[in-house]
Design a protein around this motif. Structure first.
Motif, mmCIF file in Angstrom:
data_model
loop_
_atom_site.group_PDB
_atom_site.id
_atom_site.type_symbol
_atom_site.label_atom_id
_atom_site.label_comp_id
_atom_site.label_asym_id
_atom_site.label_seq_id
_atom_site.Cartn_x
_atom_site.Cartn_y
_atom_site.Cartn_z
ATOM 1 N N SER A 57 41.288 140.334 -38.555
ATOM 2 C CA SER A 57 39.897 140.451 -38.985
ATOM 3 C C SER A 57 39.043 140.139 -37.777
ATOM 4 N N ALA A 58 37.734 140.095 -37.940
ATOM 5 C CA ALA A 58 36.856 139.838 -36.796
ATOM 6 C C ALA A 58 37.268 138.557 -36.078
ATOM 7 N N GLY A 59 37.579 138.684 -34.813
ATOM 8 C CA GLY A 59 37.902 137.531 -33.992
ATOM 9 C C GLY A 59 39.279 136.940 -34.205
ATOM 10 N N ILE A 60 40.073 137.521 -35.071
ATOM 11 C CA ILE A 60 41.400 136.975 -35.350
ATOM 12 C C ILE A 60 42.449 138.059 -35.100
ATOM 13 N N ALA A 61 43.439 137.725 -34.287
ATOM 14 C CA ALA A 61 44.478 138.692 -33.931
ATOM 15 C C ALA A 61 45.839 138.024 -33.954
ATOM 16 N N THR A 62 46.857 138.833 -34.126
ATOM 17 C CA THR A 62 48.233 138.353 -34.068
ATOM 18 C C THR A 62 48.997 139.162 -33.029
ATOM 19 N N ILE A 63 49.700 138.450 -32.158
ATOM 20 C CA ILE A 63 50.552 139.073 -31.150
ATOM 21 C C ILE A 63 52.001 138.842 -31.568
ATOM 22 N N SER A 64 52.775 139.899 -31.667
ATOM 23 C CA SER A 64 54.190 139.779 -32.066
ATOM 24 C C SER A 64 55.091 140.074 -30.873
ATOM 25 N N TRP A 65 56.207 139.349 -30.826
ATOM 26 C CA TRP A 65 57.104 139.442 -29.666
ATOM 27 C C TRP A 65 58.233 140.430 -29.919
ATOM 28 N N SER A 66 58.710 141.056 -28.864
ATOM 29 C CA SER A 66 59.916 141.885 -28.932
ATOM 30 C C SER A 66 61.158 141.005 -29.010
ATOM 31 N N SER A 67 61.262 140.055 -28.083
ATOM 32 C CA SER A 67 62.334 139.062 -28.135
ATOM 33 C C SER A 67 61.716 137.742 -28.563
ATOM 34 N N ASN A 68 62.185 137.199 -29.663
ATOM 35 C CA ASN A 68 61.551 136.023 -30.251
ATOM 36 C C ASN A 68 61.825 134.746 -29.458
ATOM 37 N N PHE A 69 60.942 133.780 -29.642
ATOM 38 C CA PHE A 69 61.180 132.437 -29.129
ATOM 39 C C PHE A 69 62.208 131.730 -30.023
ATOM 40 N N SER A 70 62.817 130.676 -29.478
ATOM 41 C CA SER A 70 63.820 129.943 -30.258
ATOM 42 C C SER A 70 63.179 128.952 -31.217
ATOM 43 N N ASN A 71 61.928 128.591 -30.962
ATOM 44 C CA ASN A 71 61.210 127.686 -31.862
ATOM 45 C C ASN A 71 59.715 127.999 -31.770
ATOM 46 N N ALA A 72 58.938 127.331 -32.587
ATOM 47 C CA ALA A 72 57.500 127.630 -32.667
ATOM 48 C C ALA A 72 56.671 126.628 -31.870
ATOM 49 N N THR A 73 57.274 126.014 -30.872
ATOM 50 C CA THR A 73 56.566 125.015 -30.073
ATOM 51 C C THR A 73 56.361 125.499 -28.642
ATOM 52 N N TYR A 74 56.257 126.791 -28.467
ATOM 53 C CA TYR A 74 55.986 127.327 -27.134
ATOM 54 C C TYR A 74 54.522 127.062 -26.739
ATOM 55 N N SER A 75 54.269 127.225 -25.443
ATOM 56 C CA SER A 75 52.970 126.839 -24.900
ATOM 57 C C SER A 75 52.155 128.075 -24.521
#
Lengths: 125, 141
Positions: free
Chosen positions: B63-81
């Protein structure tokens, strides 16, 4: 068996996509961390710890120091509990640490930040 | 003596996912895999379109001002920087990035496969940014 490879340039097996190893070493982040509203770092590289100096005031201690204080340290601005913006200020910096303050836009006061994300690029000692 | 190594994949001997690189000062080492950016993107949210990227499978204009970026190769956890910068169209003045999912939202959306974030102006109103550049550091799966 441990091994050491000394090489100046890396290429793929077809001989394309050349990159000098100086870019591999120089272009890699030497330290990074993410923290959420406190001094805990759930994930990091080359970080000893984060010291909570007070509200919105944190020192990131680097495990293996940089060669000088001239490293680059992009820091993503984060938000506070009130949903407003945060500003970032670096209050002191050394080869082995960096002290960061997070300040609320709407009050100009130090405030803890959600998802403070720090990365550092430069030459190691 | 100059040397060139031709190879498609670098793998550690002791641990496949861990290779040490000698630092510039010749006395310390850094971890090759952990120091590399695992994804980056130059995204135009006003279009929306991706100008250039690495390890990005898709983007979603939430929506306005909100975006999602999806990865081809995923991270191993959700604590990336993530390190994100944003710039609005010159006529729109300022845009600031947030790592939270929405400006007033309680929770950020970090998953191993995607990151949702928002951009806002000085008035704390979410707006689409013309330039969003992001780099992501962390561990791949």
């Amino acid at each position: 068996m441990a091994s050491e490879l000394r090489v100046n340039t890396l290429k793929d097996a077809s001989g394309n996509n050349s990159i000098a190893t100086s870019f591999v070493a120089g272009g890699s982040a030497k330290c990074w961390a993410i923290t959420d509203n406190g001094a805990a770092a759930p994930d990091s590289l080359n970080l000893t710890n984060i010291v909570d100096n007070g509200t919105g005031d944190f020192t990131f201690n680097i495990a293996t120091d940089f060669g000088s204080v001239n490293y680059s340290h992009p820091i993503v601005p984060a938000d506070n509990d009130g949903g407003g913006g945060q500003d970032i200020t670096v209050t002191s910096k050394a080869a082995g640490s960096i002290r960061i303050g997070t300040i609320r836009d709407d009050s100009n006061k130090f405030d803890n930040a959600h998802f403070l994300s720090v990365s550092m690029f430069g030459d190691l000692a | 003596m100059a040397s060139i190594l031709k190879v498609d994949t670098l793998t550690g001997v002791t641990t496949a996912g861990s290779i040490s690189v000698t630092g510039e000062g010749n006395s310390t080492t850094t971890n090759l895999q952990q120091g590399l950016a695992k994804a980056w993107v130059n995204y135009n949210h006003t279009a929306p379109s991706v100008r250039e990227s690495f390890n990005v499978s898709s983007t979603t204009d939430v929506s306005a001002g909100i975006a999602t970026i999806s990865w081809s190769s995923n991270f191993s956890n959700a604590t990336y920087s993530p390190v994100i910068m944003a710039d609005a169209d010159p006529s729109s003045h300022y845009a600031f990035p947030s790592t939270r999912a929405t400006l007033s939202g309680a929770n950020a959306v970090f998953t191993t496969s995607a990151h949702q974030f928002c951009t806002h102006n000085l008035g704390a109103t979410v707006i689409d940014a013309f330039y969003i550049t992001g780099q992501y550091l962390g561990d791949l799966a």
